[in-house]
Design a protein around this motif. Structure first.
Motif, PDB file in Angstrom:
ATOM      1  N   VAL A  11      17.904 -11.265  83.911  1.00  0.00           N
ATOM      2  CA  VAL A  11      19.272 -12.095  84.646  1.00  0.00           C
ATOM      3  C   VAL A  11      19.271 -12.406  85.864  1.00  0.00           C
ATOM      4  O   VAL A  11      19.148 -12.885  86.222  1.00  0.00           O
ATOM      5  CB  VAL A  11      21.050 -11.602  84.282  1.00  0.00           C
ATOM      6  CG1 VAL A  11      21.154 -11.508  82.355  1.00  0.00           C
ATOM      7  CG2 VAL A  11      20.967 -10.247  84.425  1.00  0.00           C
ATOM      8  N   GLN A  12      18.283 -11.566  86.766  1.00  0.00           N
ATOM      9  CA  GLN A  12      18.278 -11.254  88.144  1.00  0.00           C
ATOM     10  C   GLN A  12      16.963 -10.790  88.491  1.00  0.00           C
ATOM     11  O   GLN A  12      16.738  -9.316  87.517  1.00  0.00           O
ATOM     12  CB  GLN A  12      19.451 -10.693  88.765  1.00  0.00           C
ATOM     13  CG  GLN A  12      19.699 -11.474  90.186  1.00  0.00           C
ATOM     14  CD  GLN A  12      19.749 -12.816  91.152  1.00  0.00           C
ATOM     15  OE1 GLN A  12      17.981 -13.041  90.875  1.00  0.00           O
ATOM     16  NE2 GLN A  12      19.808 -13.395  91.250  1.00  0.00           N
ATOM     17  N   LEU A 836      22.746   1.775  81.051  1.00  0.00           N
ATOM     18  CA  LEU A 836      23.034   0.876  79.267  1.00  0.00           C
ATOM     19  C   LEU A 836      24.712   0.751  80.062  1.00  0.00           C
ATOM     20  O   LEU A 836      25.675   1.871  79.751  1.00  0.00           O
ATOM     21  CB  LEU A 836      23.645   1.347  78.512  1.00  0.00           C
ATOM     22  CG  LEU A 836      21.529   1.118  77.600  1.00  0.00           C
ATOM     23  CD1 LEU A 836      20.698   1.470  78.857  1.00  0.00           C
ATOM     24  CD2 LEU A 836      21.387   1.566  76.150  1.00  0.00           C
ATOM     25  N   SER A 837      25.514   0.067  79.398  1.00  0.00           N
ATOM     26  CA  SER A 837      26.747  -0.464  80.150  1.00  0.00           C
ATOM     27  C   SER A 837      27.565  -1.759  79.153  1.00  0.00           C
ATOM     28  O   SER A 837      26.511  -2.171  79.621  1.00  0.00           O
ATOM     29  CB  SER A 837      27.210  -0.832  82.245  1.00  0.00           C
ATOM     30  OG  SER A 837      26.747   0.346  82.754  1.00  0.00           O
ATOM     31  N   PHE A 844      24.490  -4.463  78.714  1.00  0.00           N
ATOM     32  CA  PHE A 844      24.088  -4.966  80.268  1.00  0.00           C
ATOM     33  C   PHE A 844      22.949  -3.547  80.445  1.00  0.00           C
ATOM     34  O   PHE A 844      23.262  -2.545  79.872  1.00  0.00           O
ATOM     35  CB  PHE A 844      24.360  -4.945  81.648  1.00  0.00           C
ATOM     36  CG  PHE A 844      25.768  -6.117  81.327  1.00  0.00           C
ATOM     37  CD1 PHE A 844      25.536  -7.242  82.128  1.00  0.00           C
ATOM     38  CD2 PHE A 844      26.965  -5.797  80.971  1.00  0.00           C
ATOM     39  CE1 PHE A 844      25.933  -8.338  81.598  1.00  0.00           C
ATOM     40  CE2 PHE A 844      27.678  -6.708  80.788  1.00  0.00           C
ATOM     41  CZ  PHE A 844      27.085  -8.463  81.553  1.00  0.00           C
ATOM     42  N   PHE A 845      21.883  -3.070  80.612  1.00  0.00           N
ATOM     43  CA  PHE A 845      20.997  -2.181  81.269  1.00  0.00           C
ATOM     44  C   PHE A 845      19.781  -2.726  82.518  1.00  0.00           C
ATOM     45  O   PHE A 845      19.800  -3.933  82.383  1.00  0.00           O
ATOM     46  CB  PHE A 845      20.196  -2.266  79.681  1.00  0.00           C
ATOM     47  CG  PHE A 845      19.466  -2.438  79.407  1.00  0.00           C
ATOM     48  CD1 PHE A 845      17.900  -2.563  79.176  1.00  0.00           C
ATOM     49  CD2 PHE A 845      20.154  -3.341  78.375  1.00  0.00           C
ATOM     50  CE1 PHE A 845      17.047  -3.625  78.624  1.00  0.00           C
ATOM     51  CE2 PHE A 845      18.790  -3.984  77.572  1.00  0.00           C
ATOM     52  CZ  PHE A 845      17.500  -3.879  77.628  1.00  0.00           C
ATOM     53  N   HIS A 857      18.978  -6.656  82.540  1.00  0.00           N
ATOM     54  CA  HIS A 857      18.835  -7.725  81.026  1.00  0.00           C
ATOM     55  C   HIS A 857      20.485  -7.673  81.122  1.00  0.00           C
ATOM     56  O   HIS A 857      20.984  -5.898  80.863  1.00  0.00           O
ATOM     57  CB  HIS A 857      18.134  -6.406  80.553  1.00  0.00           C
ATOM     58  CG  HIS A 857      17.118  -6.867  80.864  1.00  0.00           C
ATOM     59  ND1 HIS A 857      15.288  -6.781  80.022  1.00  0.00           N
ATOM     60  CD2 HIS A 857      16.004  -5.572  81.736  1.00  0.00           C
ATOM     61  CE1 HIS A 857      14.622  -7.464  80.690  1.00  0.00           C
ATOM     62  NE2 HIS A 857      14.731  -6.135  81.508  1.00  0.00           N
ATOM     63  N   VAL A 858      20.599  -8.815  80.058  1.00  0.00           N
ATOM     64  CA  VAL A 858      21.812  -8.681  79.195  1.00  0.00           C
ATOM     65  C   VAL A 858      21.686  -9.310  77.721  1.00  0.00           C
ATOM     66  O   VAL A 858      20.999  -9.999  77.588  1.00  0.00           O
ATOM     67  CB  VAL A 858      22.557  -9.887  79.713  1.00  0.00           C
ATOM     68  CG1 VAL A 858      22.109 -10.845  79.641  1.00  0.00           C
ATOM     69  CG2 VAL A 858      24.393  -9.506  79.351  1.00  0.00           C
ATOM     70  N   MET A 859      22.547  -8.263  77.097  1.00  0.00           N
ATOM     71  CA  MET A 859      22.448  -9.062  75.381  1.00  0.00           C
ATOM     72  C   MET A 859      23.737  -8.908  74.438  1.00  0.00           C
ATOM     73  O   MET A 859      24.644  -8.263  75.328  1.00  0.00           O
ATOM     74  CB  MET A 859      21.023  -8.075  74.842  1.00  0.00           C
ATOM     75  CG  MET A 859      21.591  -6.387  74.739  1.00  0.00           C
ATOM     76  SD  MET A 859      20.887  -5.951  73.727  1.00  0.00           S
ATOM     77  CE  MET A 859      20.373  -6.331  71.720  1.00  0.00           C
ATOM     78  N   ASN A 860      23.984 -10.139  73.716  1.00  0.00           N
ATOM     79  CA  ASN A 860      25.204  -9.883  72.798  1.00  0.00           C
ATOM     80  C   ASN A 860      24.883  -8.550  71.439  1.00  0.00           C
ATOM     81  O   ASN A 860      23.843  -8.160  71.263  1.00  0.00           O
ATOM     82  CB  ASN A 860      25.293 -10.909  71.915  1.00  0.00           C
ATOM     83  CG  ASN A 860      25.274 -12.240  72.911  1.00  0.00           C
ATOM     84  OD1 ASN A 860      26.104 -12.651  74.012  1.00  0.00           O
ATOM     85  ND2 ASN A 860      24.553 -13.217  72.216  1.00  0.00           N
TER      86      ASN A 860
END
Length: 862
Positions: A11-12, A836-837, A844-845, A857-860
């Motif tokens: 994501v960034q 990992l959060s 998010f991780f 990174h992000v995932m559902n």
């Protein structure tokens, strides 16, 4: 990756990695007329650098890991004009390399673990012309082999094998001496020596130390001095100086050191000086002072009481130059010729205020002070050869000298660090004292230290946003999983404080994040944010002159957070924040308790270094912030967790040894639940992870050679072993225990029979406590970490031996345990997901991708 599953999206990346030379040069190592060090730029990452003392002769040696990836050199050991070091070229894993400072002369020494897998090295020193080191056994987990190397593949050979937790590798005679655990019993330490042959590698003596150690090995002539510290859990109770001539018969106890303004006898800084040993030791009459030993009982005595009486001078021994020994006592510079009369302050040569850092050359000693008004000084031991270097202060206007330094001959190399201006690498020629600029490094956003690169970053979740710090610990970022929703929300006052986990970790209370920042060596703040730039702030500065590593009480009670610096009077310095209070304010003297005793925050604390830690409580009022005065007293309590209104802690008593206790926040509700190690010294014990599960406390605990999965409801009858788990020595120190609860199932990491560390699950019974899947068969194991509950699956990181460490998930079955994605595209390298959060919908991780750097990174969630 599962069919149809979306790869976790980065994501960034903007502004989290730099586009220029940056950071600070580190690991300065002198090699005759050159210095080697580690530095970073964006075209090559963290690589080996070299300087011959000129600007043109300062630069990277070789791009060992080609491109923007980093070889991360470490363990630099000089050998003449060359060095040995450990690095990763992306092909052979982390192995030994050698360099003479040129690209062509920089090469791998030997690939001890073939392929991309890395070898594990625990220590390294140079003796003569050979490098001696320990490497983890390729066949027996937990064991190490002793090796030597002359810098060639053929000349890199094993000496002996079968060592458990080897440490204190030290030159001795024509070889080395070292210590190791006695088999699986880490309560006993063995002293060994080796001449580089299997026949000449021999056991000397064994020592019973409990949770203490055998350390500080120091050669003086043909003898080896060392410290033996025996103790029961949590503290040292018996400290002694020993000496050996390399034989069991010639190994003798020289002196026992008593406590002095401390809970253990003081014995440190063992240093050879001619045919004598100088060191810092303590007794009840003189405190901690300078001692000397000639290797006999009668010749082991106080050399000089530099702070007369019981007060401590706490000498720090630096080294010898020109036939004299340099040291600091009470923070001030001293020099000694080995006699009481010849041990004097250096007041006529250098300033006597502040605590200088001392760097010794061949004939010149340099003294630099944190106070920029004092500047940088030098002395050759004479009045005419002493004085301030006049150009030093002007060179670093607005900053002060700090960072690493090394002396080559009599020339000083150092990193002149200036706040917000970056680091400049300088050489100060002894002949002129005029600094020569070698290289300039911009303020960094990438720490070079390997442990920081792979350690869990600070992350926290508020609502559907994840908050995290930039790698230079100076900016706070927020992300909702979209590029447009990823932004910098706060410039951290100073930088994020890095201490023990309870001091450094983010704490979220009532949708507000609280964290500790540092603005100098003794000034710290508590900062907060609601996840927006407008909802952020920090307290006024709080001074910690007496504590190098400050700590904060942070107690979430009801709608508010209560906090206080753990120094001095906690009640008077108690502050309250949250619950509509935008900025923290002082707790009023007449303020009532915020919560009942059963909900009070319980913690361990000592207001005075002379007093062992006690159990304290905080209910949100000044009157209710106090110690629990128990009779008989408990010593060195460690709070483990809270379940159903009971706080569980471990502590020692004179009568019962080391035990598990509970308290409801009052003296009356505090009781011993189970004596874990009966007797005064008790047994060897390690306490692992702790979690609430089905209304009870579950935890891992090792007693001697048994690792158990335990439970307790706060009563003796219900405190019992659920299941004994497979175990090898050192497991709880090498593999961080981790728990996660998901859908009435408790997940944990543990060793499988005949194999390595893998994912387990439990329903709270012995029969229902079983491994989930053997992700990496064999003794290595996949080593699951960061267990994090999703909605219907568990997320964790693991290494299957093929793809490196990546993100995995499990539904509690072997078939449903699978890798989520290989972020490094199957090349065997690790993405090393960390931090990992989760929010209510997303995971998010952070990863570390070769050639890219750190990415969010992000995932559902599933």
């Amino acid at each position: 990756m599962m069919q149809g599953q979306t790869l976790p999206e980065p994501v960034q990346n903007a502004k989290l990695t730099p586009d220029r030379l940056f950071g600070r040069p580190e690991q300065f190592t002198a090699a005759l007329a050159k210095i080697f060090f580690v530095a970073v730029n964006t075209s090559q990452g963290a690589e080996l650098w070299c300087s011959d003392g000129t600007a043109n002769g300062t630069g990277p040696v070789k791009d060992i890991y080609p491109g923007r990836g980093s070889s991360l050199p470490e363990m630099l050991v000089a050998k003449g004009a060359a060095i040995f070091f450990v690095a990763d070229d992306g092909v052979h894993g982390r192995e030994w390399w050698t360099s003479d400072g040129t690209e062509v002369g920089t090469r791998i020494v030997a690939d001890l673990t073939e392929g991309v897998r890395s070898s594990d090295f625990s220590a390294a020193i140079l003796v003569g012309t050979k490098l001696w080191f320990f490497a983890a056994s390729a066949t027996v987990e937990g064991e190490f082999e002793l090796w030597t190397s002359d810098g060639t593949d053929a000349g890199t050979q094993p000496v002996a094998e079968g060592f458990r937790c080897p440490a204190n590798l030290t030159p001795y005679g024509d070889g080395v001496a070292f210590t190791q655990d006695e088999g699986l019993d880490s309560a006993r330490k063995q002293l060994w020596k080796s001449d580089g042959t299997l026949a000449g590698t021999a056991f000397i003596q064994s020592f019973a130390v409990g949770q203490g150690s055998v350390d500080s090995l120091t050669q003086v002539g043909n003898d080896l001095f060392f410290a033996v510290r025996a103790g029961r859990p949590t503290y040292v109770s018996d400290t002694r100086l020993w000496k050996t001539d390399g034989t069991t018969a010639g190994t003798v106890d020289l002196h026992q050191f008593s406590a002095s303004n401390s809970y253990d006898g003081f014995l440190r800084s063992l240093t050879a000086f001619g045919d004598k040993l100088l060191f810092a030791g303590s007794d009840s009459a003189t405190g901690t002072e300078l001692w000397i030993s000639d290797g006999t009982v009668a010749g082991t005595a106080l050399l000089k009481d530099m702070t007369p009486g019981e007060d401590n001078s706490e000498p720090q021994l630096i080294g010898q130059m020109g036939g004299k020994f340099y040291l600091k006592a009470d923070g001030l510079p001293w020099v000694s010729d080995g006699t009481a009369e010849g041990t004097v302050r250096m007041g006529e040569f250098v300033p006597q205020n502040g605590s200088p850092r001392i760097s010794l050359g061949s004939t010149i000693a340099y003294f630099d002070y944190a106070d920029p008004s004092l500047g940088l000084w030098k002395t050759d031991g004479t009045l005419t050869g002493s004085g301030r270097l006049p150009s030093a202060k002007a060179t670093v206007t607005g900053g002060f000298w700090r960072g690493e330094r090394v002396v080559v001959g009599d020339d000083l190399y150092l990193g002149g660090y200036e706040d917000d201006k970056g680091t400049k690498l300088w050489r100060l020629p002894a002949a002129t004292g005029v600094p020569v600029l070698l290289e300039a490094f911009k303020p960094g956003t990438w720490e070079i230290d390997r442990d920081l690169l792979i350690s869990n970053p600070e992350t926290a979740v508020i609502g559907n946003k994840v908050l995290f710090a930039s790698e230079d610990k100076r900016f706070l970022w927020s992300s909702d999983g979209r590029r447009k929703g990823t932004k910098r929300i706060m410039r951290i006052p100073g930088y994020l404080h890095e201490g023990t986990p309870t001091e450094a970790n983010f704490m979220v209370h009532n949708e507000t994040l609280y964290f500790v920042t540092a603005t100098g060596s003794s000034k710290h703040q508590l900062a907060w944010t609601d996840g927006s730039s407008r909802g952020s702030g920090a307290t006024g500065l709080m001074n910690f002159q007496a504590r190098e590593t400050p700590a904060f009480l942070r107690a979430g009670l009801g709608e508010h957070l209560y906090f206080s610096p753990l120094a001095g009077d906690l009640a008077d310095s108690l502050r309250v924040a949250g619950g509509g209070i935008k900025a923290p304010r002082a707790v009023k003297p007449d303020q009532e308790a915020a919560v009942p005793a059963s909900e009070a925050y319980v913690f361990s604390y000592s207001p005075d270094s002379e007093i062992p830690e006690q159990l304290w409580v905080c209910d949100g009022s000044r009157e209710g912030t106090k110690p629990l005065v128990l009779d008989p007293p408990v010593y060195y309590p460690v709070v483990r967790g809270k379940v159903e209104g009971l706080t569980y802690f471990t502590a020692s008593t004179d009568a019962d040894g080391y035990g598990l206790w509970v308290t409801g926040g009052t003296v009356e509700s505090t009781r011993l639940v189970k004596d874990l190690s009966p007797g005064v010294l008790g047994e060897m014990l390690y306490f692992g992870a702790f979690v609430e599960f089905k209304g009870e406390a579950y935890y891992l605990m090792q007693v001697d050679d048994v690792l158990g999965f335990w439970r307790s409801n706060g009563t003796t009858a219900r405190t019992s072993l659920v299941k004994e788990l497979p175990f090898r020595a050192g497991d709880l120190t090498r593999h961080a225990p981790s728990f996660a609860v998901l859908n009435d199932v408790l997940y944990l990491n543990g060793r499988v029979d005949g194999g390595g560390y893998e994912l387990w699950k439990s329903d709270g019974t012995a029969v229902g406590t079983v491994p989930v899947a053997d992700v990496h068969p064999g003794y290595n194991g996949s080593d699951p970490r960061d267990l994090t509950a999703g909605i219907n699956v568990l997320y964790f990181t693991a290494d299957d031996g093929l793809h490196g460490r990546e993100l995995w998930q499990s539904d509690g079955t072997a078939e449903g345990t699978r890798m989520v994605a290989d972020l490094t595209d199957g090349d065997g390298l690790s993405a090393d997901p960390v931090g990992l959060s989760r929010s209510s919908e997303k995971l998010f991780f952070l990863s570390r991708l070769p050639g890219i750097g750190r990415r969010m990174h992000v995932m559902n969630l599933e």
